[in-house]
Scaffold this active site. Structure first.
Site, PDB file in Angstrom:
ATOM      1  NE  ARG A  96      -4.852  10.393  -8.853  1.00 48.40           N
ATOM      2  CZ  ARG A  96      -5.699   9.387  -8.918  1.00 48.40           C
ATOM      3  NH1 ARG A  96      -5.301   8.231  -9.386  1.00 48.40           N
ATOM      4  NH2 ARG A  96      -6.931   9.523  -8.526  1.00 48.40           N
ATOM      5  CG  ASP A 128       1.022   5.087  -6.695  1.00 45.86           C
ATOM      6  OD1 ASP A 128       0.238   6.029  -6.892  1.00 45.86           O
ATOM      7  OD2 ASP A 128       0.708   3.890  -6.893  1.00 45.86           O
ATOM      8  NE  ARG A 189      -7.558  21.148  -9.358  1.00 48.07           N
ATOM      9  CZ  ARG A 189      -7.680  19.854  -9.610  1.00 48.07           C
ATOM     10  NH1 ARG A 189      -8.493  19.134  -8.890  1.00 48.07           N
ATOM     11  NH2 ARG A 189      -6.972  19.285 -10.557  1.00 48.07           N
ATOM     12  CG  ASP A 258     -10.196  18.597  -3.890  1.00 44.47           C
ATOM     13  OD1 ASP A 258     -11.097  18.551  -3.037  1.00 44.47           O
ATOM     14  OD2 ASP A 258      -9.622  17.582  -4.316  1.00 44.47           O
ATOM     15  CG  ASP A 268     -10.593  14.664 -10.433  1.00 48.07           C
ATOM     16  OD1 ASP A 268      -9.960  13.843 -11.120  1.00 48.07           O
ATOM     17  OD2 ASP A 268     -10.180  15.080  -9.336  1.00 48.07           O
TER      18      ASP A 268
HETATM   19  P1  AMP Z   1      -8.905  12.960  -6.175  1.00 43.36           P
HETATM   20  O1  AMP Z   1      -9.613  12.089  -5.198  1.00 43.36           O
HETATM   21  O2  AMP Z   1      -8.431  12.258  -7.408  1.00 43.36           O
HETATM   22  O3  AMP Z   1      -9.659  14.212  -6.485  1.00 43.36           O
HETATM   23  O4  AMP Z   1      -7.545  13.407  -5.443  1.00 43.36           O
HETATM   24  C1  AMP Z   1      -7.504  14.075  -4.212  1.00 43.36           C
HETATM   25  C2  AMP Z   1      -6.081  14.434  -3.929  1.00 43.36           C
HETATM   26  O5  AMP Z   1      -5.272  13.266  -3.746  1.00 43.36           O
HETATM   27  C3  AMP Z   1      -5.382  15.249  -5.000  1.00 43.36           C
HETATM   28  O6  AMP Z   1      -4.493  16.133  -4.376  1.00 43.36           O
HETATM   29  C4  AMP Z   1      -4.667  14.170  -5.789  1.00 43.36           C
HETATM   30  O7  AMP Z   1      -3.583  14.690  -6.522  1.00 43.36           O
HETATM   31  C5  AMP Z   1      -4.192  13.241  -4.683  1.00 43.36           C
HETATM   32  N1  AMP Z   1      -4.004  11.865  -5.132  1.00 43.36           N
HETATM   33  C6  AMP Z   1      -4.944  10.986  -5.472  1.00 43.36           C
HETATM   34  N2  AMP Z   1      -4.400   9.801  -5.822  1.00 43.36           N
HETATM   35  C7  AMP Z   1      -3.066   9.931  -5.690  1.00 43.36           C
HETATM   36  C8  AMP Z   1      -1.934   9.065  -5.899  1.00 43.36           C
HETATM   37  N3  AMP Z   1      -2.061   7.807  -6.301  1.00 43.36           N
HETATM   38  N4  AMP Z   1      -0.688   9.568  -5.648  1.00 43.36           N
HETATM   39  C9  AMP Z   1      -0.547  10.826  -5.234  1.00 43.36           C
HETATM   40  N5  AMP Z   1      -1.540  11.680  -5.029  1.00 43.36           N
HETATM   41  C10 AMP Z   1      -2.811  11.253  -5.248  1.00 43.36           C
HETATM   42 MG    MG Z   2      -9.453  15.650  -7.689  1.00 36.86          MG
END
Ligand code: AMP
Ligand code: MG
Length: 473
Positions: A96, A128, A189, A258, A268
């Protein structure tokens, strides 16, 4: 298509540094088009780093550059994998967000502008690709609060509301949407390296490592054992970061590999929380049932994540050297942590002999009494006076405190004050002021700010809070 060539953001000298590494590390992606763009936050404090000032950058410039991303140019969704709650996930990557651009700061360091909430990519996995407005507001606040507490962190340059309705299981839905620009040293990362190991590409690991050392660890580039030195330095930086989180009373919440930066920076911010009281078992993420990423586990987990990195790095660095460097983690962590807590107590670690004793006694009392973590340090810094050096009975005397061995604590504090020459007492007072903020970002504070936005579209409490966090008031 660039609409306005006079926009200072379009005239920054974006350098395709990562792009030049070749397309093994990213995919070119396009941004989503949003129905609306309302600028909700612009971080004027960051502008001078890019040679800009708030006078020359208008709100419209922010909106054009960071809210109307579609068609500006192709962007790079970075490829990465990672261990999430201990399980390897090869389906990650920028889902995203993307790398908007890389720019040399006025401090001669290279910075990434990264987006969050800018649309779907090949890594969205059915998501999304969007960021909720509340998620954006929370990340802005976390970064500013951590920055003011001296933590090496990403910061948000802008937050723009984008007029879409989002559906989330963990937020009142439909939720409002936003797109954020995040500035940090790098979005590479631990998981970026893990992916290359998974793909059995030691050649790409070495190439990426050369790049990382070249840009983010230039001081070791000239040594023949630079790979090993790099890992030793990373261990030190991550140990320091974990100590900074702990001293700040911050629980990141999701320390998957990550979410660990190869530069040792914090970034993050999802379900994070600042601890209300000192409780090592405090858990921030509602989905962290086992407390894997609890407040008190952050040093251990950071070390484990560094250990996981041995797999990819072993293709370039002998395991014995990696292990030797990692073995120093606990020592670094303890040193940094003691230093940081002592600063919050008013002292420079190097000037006193009873530091460890004071830190241990402080934590013991904070845990036993469960008084406010932030409140304790604030009370100390506001109540401090020269009389405390003369008479231990006057220390914290006007403050109502729950039963605990305060007398024992005051005796240590009093002894330390008396180890210092009288002219140093002013320094203690300054140290207390500088290292203890006047405002904390506990959950209630964030929720109050959010409710004003959610129910009345009143952004003033948010702006007031930012001002306080940025220590302007
Ligand atoms: P995060 O928990 O933000 O570190 O995200 C973990 C993974 O999920 C990463 O690959 C993000 O890009 C993906 N991700 C989190 N939220 C979304 C979203 N709403 N749409 C698409 N990918 C997402
Ligand atoms: Mg992340």
């Amino acid at each position: 298509m660039i609409e306005n060539p006079d926009n200072p953001f379009f005239n920054l000298n974006y350098e395709p540094v990562l792009e030049n590494l070749g397309d093994d590390y990213y995919d070119q992606v396009a941004a989503a088009e949003f129905p609306q763009q309302i600028l909700r936050f612009r971080n004027n404090e960051l502008l001078p780093l890019f040679g800009l000032s708030s006078e020359v950058v208008s709100d419209n410039h922010f909106i054009e550059a960071f809210g109307k991303l579609k068609g500006v140019r192709p962007f790079l969704a970075l490829r990465y994998h990672g261990y999430q709650f201990g399980q390897y996930n090869p389906l990650l990557g920028d889902g995203r967000g993307f790398l908007y651009g890389q720019i040399q700061g006025t401090d001669n360091h290279l910075y990434d502008f990264g987006t969050k909430g800018s649309g779907q990519t090949p890594y969205s996995r059915g998501g999304d690709g969007r960021l909720t407005l509340k998620g954006g507001v929370r990340e802005v606040l976390a970064a500013e609060a951590l920055h003011s507490l001296g933590v090496r962190t990403s910061r948000c340059l802008s937050l723009i509301e984008t007029g879409e309705k989002l559906w989330r299981s963990d937020e009142q839905s439909p939720a409002r949407s936003s797109v954020m620009i995040r500035v940090n040293r790098s979005h590479i990362r631990f998981g970026t390296f893990e992916r290359l190991y998974y793909l059995k590409r030691p050649d790409l690991i070495q190439k990426l490592l050369d790049h990382v050392i070249d840009i983010y660890y230039p001081e070791i580039g000239k040594y023949s054992d630079r790979y090993s030195l790099f890992y030793g330095e990373l261990v030190k930086r991550v140990a320091k970061l974990a100590a900074q989180w702990m001293a700040a009373g911050f629980c990141h919440g999701v320390l998957n590999t990550d979410n660990m930066s190869i530069t040792g920076e914090s970034f993050d911010y999802g379900p994070y929380a600042f601890i209300p009281t000192y409780n090592p078992k405090f858990v921030a993420a509602y989905f962290d049932d086992g407390g894997r990423y609890s407040y008190g586990n952050q040093a251990f987990i950071s070390r484990s994540n560094l250990e996981m990195l041995h797999l990819p790095l072993m293709t370039v660095i002998p395991l014995s050297e990696l292990e030797e460097s990692l073995a120093k983690f606990d020592y670094y962590y303890r040193q940094f942590y003691q230093e940081l807590i002592l600063r919050r107590l008013g002292f420079d670690n190097f000037m006193i002999t009873e530091g460890q004793n004071l830190v241990e006694k402080t934590l013991e009392i904070l845990q036993e009494t469960q008084i406010s973590y932030f409140g304790f340090f604030k009370t100390l810094s506001q109540g401090f006076n020269y009389g405390w050096r003369e008479n231990s009975l006057t220390i914290l005397e006007n403050i109502t405190l729950p039963p605990a061995d305060w007398q024992g604590w005051c005796m240590i504090y009093h002894r330390i004050l008396n180890q210092l020459p009288i002219e140093m007492i002013k320094t203690v007072e300054n140290c207390l002021q500088v290292h203890n903020p006047k405002i904390s970002l506990v959950k209630e504070t964030i929720e109050t700010v959010w409710e004003a936005i959610a129910y009345r579209d009143d952004w003033q409490p948010f702006y007031n809070l930012i001002k306080k966090l940025q220590l302007k008031e």
